[in-house]
Motif scaffolding. Sequence first.
Motif, PDB file in Angstrom:
ATOM      1  N   LEU A  74      34.739  -6.414 -28.199  1.00 29.17           N
ATOM      2  CA  LEU A  74      35.872  -6.334 -29.577  1.00 29.17           C
ATOM      3  C   LEU A  74      33.998  -6.967 -30.446  1.00 29.17           C
ATOM      4  O   LEU A  74      34.601  -6.903 -31.727  1.00 29.17           O
ATOM      5  CB  LEU A  74      35.933  -8.190 -29.283  1.00 29.17           C
ATOM      6  N   ILE A  75      32.869  -6.949 -29.789  1.00 35.18           N
ATOM      7  CA  ILE A  75      32.011  -7.035 -30.736  1.00 35.18           C
ATOM      8  C   ILE A  75      31.943  -5.874 -31.792  1.00 35.18           C
ATOM      9  O   ILE A  75      31.212  -5.149 -33.009  1.00 35.18           O
ATOM     10  CB  ILE A  75      30.807  -7.778 -30.572  1.00 35.18           C
ATOM     11  N   ASP A  76      31.677  -5.110 -30.602  1.00 34.91           N
ATOM     12  CA  ASP A  76      32.062  -3.421 -31.015  1.00 34.91           C
ATOM     13  C   ASP A  76      32.570  -3.076 -31.869  1.00 34.91           C
ATOM     14  O   ASP A  76      32.343  -2.284 -33.196  1.00 34.91           O
ATOM     15  CB  ASP A  76      31.841  -2.411 -29.962  1.00 34.91           C
ATOM     16  N   VAL A  77      33.558  -3.171 -31.627  1.00 34.37           N
ATOM     17  CA  VAL A  77      34.975  -2.722 -32.875  1.00 34.37           C
ATOM     18  C   VAL A  77      34.919  -3.724 -34.284  1.00 34.37           C
ATOM     19  O   VAL A  77      35.060  -2.962 -35.575  1.00 34.37           O
ATOM     20  CB  VAL A  77      36.710  -3.171 -32.286  1.00 34.37           C
ATOM     21  N   MET A  78      34.634  -4.901 -33.985  1.00 35.84           N
ATOM     22  CA  MET A  78      34.042  -4.965 -35.674  1.00 35.84           C
ATOM     23  C   MET A  78      32.847  -5.199 -36.424  1.00 35.84           C
ATOM     24  O   MET A  78      32.841  -4.954 -37.365  1.00 35.84           O
ATOM     25  CB  MET A  78      33.614  -7.118 -35.179  1.00 35.84           C
ATOM     26  N   LEU A  79      32.149  -4.576 -35.462  1.00 40.15           N
ATOM     27  CA  LEU A  79      30.495  -3.803 -35.984  1.00 40.15           C
ATOM     28  C   LEU A  79      30.966  -2.356 -36.742  1.00 40.15           C
ATOM     29  O   LEU A  79      30.904  -2.444 -38.038  1.00 40.15           O
ATOM     30  CB  LEU A  79      29.635  -3.774 -35.079  1.00 40.15           C
ATOM     31  N   VAL A  80      31.785  -2.186 -36.292  1.00 40.07           N
ATOM     32  CA  VAL A  80      32.104  -0.774 -36.412  1.00 40.07           C
ATOM     33  C   VAL A  80      33.262  -0.656 -37.950  1.00 40.07           C
ATOM     34  O   VAL A  80      33.104  -0.212 -38.875  1.00 40.07           O
ATOM     35  CB  VAL A  80      32.972   0.537 -35.291  1.00 40.07           C
ATOM     36  N   LEU A  81      34.218  -1.412 -38.165  1.00 44.06           N
ATOM     37  CA  LEU A  81      34.985  -2.043 -38.817  1.00 44.06           C
ATOM     38  C   LEU A  81      34.236  -2.271 -39.991  1.00 44.06           C
ATOM     39  O   LEU A  81      34.812  -2.307 -41.474  1.00 44.06           O
ATOM     40  CB  LEU A  81      35.377  -3.289 -38.592  1.00 44.06           C
ATOM     41  N   LEU A  82      32.921  -3.253 -39.736  1.00 38.95           N
ATOM     42  CA  LEU A  82      32.114  -4.033 -40.640  1.00 38.95           C
ATOM     43  C   LEU A  82      31.215  -2.891 -41.534  1.00 38.95           C
ATOM     44  O   LEU A  82      31.414  -2.545 -42.742  1.00 38.95           O
ATOM     45  CB  LEU A  82      30.958  -4.946 -40.688  1.00 38.95           C
TER      46      LEU A  82
ATOM     47  N   PRO B 285      32.386 -13.954   0.030  1.00 43.15           N
ATOM     48  CA  PRO B 285      32.912 -14.777  -0.905  1.00 43.15           C
ATOM     49  C   PRO B 285      32.677 -16.022   0.277  1.00 43.15           C
ATOM     50  O   PRO B 285      33.450 -16.663   1.280  1.00 43.15           O
ATOM     51  CB  PRO B 285      34.602 -14.879  -1.075  1.00 43.15           C
ATOM     52  N   GLY B 286      32.881 -17.496  -1.218  1.00 45.44           N
ATOM     53  CA  GLY B 286      32.737 -18.623   0.135  1.00 45.44           C
ATOM     54  C   GLY B 286      34.168 -19.293   0.134  1.00 45.44           C
ATOM     55  O   GLY B 286      33.491 -20.328   1.770  1.00 45.44           O
ATOM     56  N   SER B 287      34.846 -18.657   0.116  1.00 47.46           N
ATOM     57  CA  SER B 287      36.235 -19.488   0.343  1.00 47.46           C
ATOM     58  C   SER B 287      37.307 -18.823   2.223  1.00 47.46           C
ATOM     59  O   SER B 287      38.075 -19.123   2.813  1.00 47.46           O
ATOM     60  CB  SER B 287      37.619 -19.511  -0.872  1.00 47.46           C
ATOM     61  N   GLY B 288      36.312 -17.725   2.388  1.00 44.81           N
ATOM     62  CA  GLY B 288      36.755 -17.244   3.428  1.00 44.81           C
ATOM     63  C   GLY B 288      37.241 -16.198   3.446  1.00 44.81           C
ATOM     64  O   GLY B 288      37.991 -15.881   4.427  1.00 44.81           O
ATOM     65  N   SER B 289      38.018 -16.077   2.214  1.00 44.35           N
ATOM     66  CA  SER B 289      39.281 -14.623   2.700  1.00 44.35           C
ATOM     67  C   SER B 289      38.673 -13.451   1.625  1.00 44.35           C
ATOM     68  O   SER B 289      37.409 -13.903   1.433  1.00 44.35           O
ATOM     69  CB  SER B 289      40.289 -15.032   1.103  1.00 44.35           C
ATOM     70  N   SER B 290      39.046 -12.145   2.151  1.00 49.87           N
ATOM     71  CA  SER B 290      39.047 -11.456   1.910  1.00 49.87           C
ATOM     72  C   SER B 290      39.045 -11.081   0.016  1.00 49.87           C
ATOM     73  O   SER B 290      38.841 -10.118  -0.403  1.00 49.87           O
ATOM     74  CB  SER B 290      39.435 -10.121   1.981  1.00 49.87           C
ATOM     75  N   GLU B 291      39.858 -11.654  -0.473  1.00 49.46           N
ATOM     76  CA  GLU B 291      39.963 -11.647  -2.014  1.00 49.46           C
ATOM     77  C   GLU B 291      39.133 -11.898  -2.947  1.00 49.46           C
ATOM     78  O   GLU B 291      38.623 -12.810  -2.904  1.00 49.46           O
ATOM     79  CB  GLU B 291      41.590 -12.031  -2.781  1.00 49.46           C
ATOM     80  N   PRO B 292      38.816 -11.029  -3.972  1.00 46.43           N
ATOM     81  CA  PRO B 292      37.352 -11.778  -4.986  1.00 46.43           C
ATOM     82  C   PRO B 292      38.206 -13.047  -5.726  1.00 46.43           C
ATOM     83  O   PRO B 292      39.187 -12.718  -5.907  1.00 46.43           O
ATOM     84  CB  PRO B 292      37.842  -9.871  -5.333  1.00 46.43           C
ATOM     85  N   GLU B 293      37.353 -13.666  -6.126  1.00 46.99           N
ATOM     86  CA  GLU B 293      37.333 -14.346  -7.204  1.00 46.99           C
ATOM     87  C   GLU B 293      37.732 -14.078  -8.659  1.00 46.99           C
ATOM     88  O   GLU B 293      37.202 -12.742  -8.861  1.00 46.99           O
ATOM     89  CB  GLU B 293      36.402 -15.364  -7.554  1.00 46.99           C
ATOM     90  N   VAL B 294      38.888 -14.637  -9.143  1.00 48.29           N
ATOM     91  CA  VAL B 294      39.022 -14.104 -10.660  1.00 48.29           C
ATOM     92  C   VAL B 294      38.135 -14.447 -11.368  1.00 48.29           C
ATOM     93  O   VAL B 294      37.940 -15.384 -11.664  1.00 48.29           O
ATOM     94  CB  VAL B 294      40.651 -14.814 -10.724  1.00 48.29           C
ATOM     95  N   MET B 295      37.966 -13.804 -12.455  1.00 47.52           N
ATOM     96  CA  MET B 295      37.080 -14.522 -13.449  1.00 47.52           C
ATOM     97  C   MET B 295      37.742 -14.548 -14.821  1.00 47.52           C
ATOM     98  O   MET B 295      38.991 -14.102 -15.253  1.00 47.52           O
ATOM     99  CB  MET B 295      36.258 -12.527 -13.911  1.00 47.52           C
ATOM    100  N   MET B 296      37.927 -15.287 -15.093  1.00 47.53           N
ATOM    101  CA  MET B 296      38.393 -16.155 -16.074  1.00 47.53           C
ATOM    102  C   MET B 296      37.651 -16.037 -17.732  1.00 47.53           C
ATOM    103  O   MET B 296      38.348 -16.637 -18.574  1.00 47.53           O
ATOM    104  CB  MET B 296      38.705 -17.883 -15.587  1.00 47.53           C
ATOM    105  N   ASP B 297      37.023 -15.267 -17.943  1.00 44.76           N
ATOM    106  CA  ASP B 297      35.489 -15.363 -19.166  1.00 44.76           C
ATOM    107  C   ASP B 297      36.154 -14.067 -19.062  1.00 44.76           C
ATOM    108  O   ASP B 297      36.421 -12.862 -18.490  1.00 44.76           O
ATOM    109  CB  ASP B 297      34.131 -15.020 -18.812  1.00 44.76           C
ATOM    110  N   ILE B 298      36.531 -13.774 -21.104  1.00 38.55           N
ATOM    111  CA  ILE B 298      36.852 -12.943 -21.751  1.00 38.55           C
ATOM    112  C   ILE B 298      35.462 -12.081 -22.231  1.00 38.55           C
ATOM    113  O   ILE B 298      34.948 -12.371 -22.264  1.00 38.55           O
ATOM    114  CB  ILE B 298      37.633 -13.041 -23.296  1.00 38.55           C
ATOM    115  N   ASN B 299      35.889 -10.590 -21.694  1.00 38.48           N
ATOM    116  CA  ASN B 299      34.566  -9.906 -22.274  1.00 38.48           C
ATOM    117  C   ASN B 299      34.954  -9.792 -23.257  1.00 38.48           C
ATOM    118  O   ASN B 299      35.652  -8.324 -23.553  1.00 38.48           O
ATOM    119  CB  ASN B 299      34.451  -8.169 -21.632  1.00 38.48           C
ATOM    120  N   THR B 300      33.608  -9.928 -24.236  1.00 34.90           N
ATOM    121  CA  THR B 300      33.586  -9.850 -25.887  1.00 34.90           C
ATOM    122  C   THR B 300      32.607  -8.634 -26.823  1.00 34.90           C
ATOM    123  O   THR B 300      32.464  -8.335 -27.637  1.00 34.90           O
ATOM    124  CB  THR B 300      33.128 -10.850 -26.358  1.00 34.90           C
TER     125      THR B 300
END
Length: 143
Positions: free
Chosen positions: A25-33, A7-22
Amino acid sequence: MGMNVGPGSGSSEPEVMMDINTTPLIDVMLVLLIMLIITIPSQLHSVNLDMPVNTNAAKKSEPVVIKVNIEENNAINWNGKVLGSRAELAQAVADAAAMNPQPEVHIRSHAKAKYDAAAAVMAAAQRGGLVKLGIVGSEQFAN
């Protein structure tokens, strides 16, 4: 050329991911359809009707009814005729059993008549081969 080792910040903790894994959700929507498409019944452009069939069958006639009344004094009336003995009862049952079609026998007992008389009529009917036997007027014994 440089290489990114951590990591570029110099700390040992990984960066927090801010995006939702969709993807889930798309798989569930296709099954329901797909389930919705399968469960919708297909449209029928015709109406199925069960029409009655015209038959020229003769109407059934009313059954012959023999009325057996057991009086208060245990006298047995067979269609209004008083039977004096068990032999007369057996003969009347045999005559009724020989009829084609067999008649219905309706037994009506007085409230104060002994059970022995009613049991004798039912036993004679069974021995004689009568199968259409009914006890009427039993509502008087409800109380």
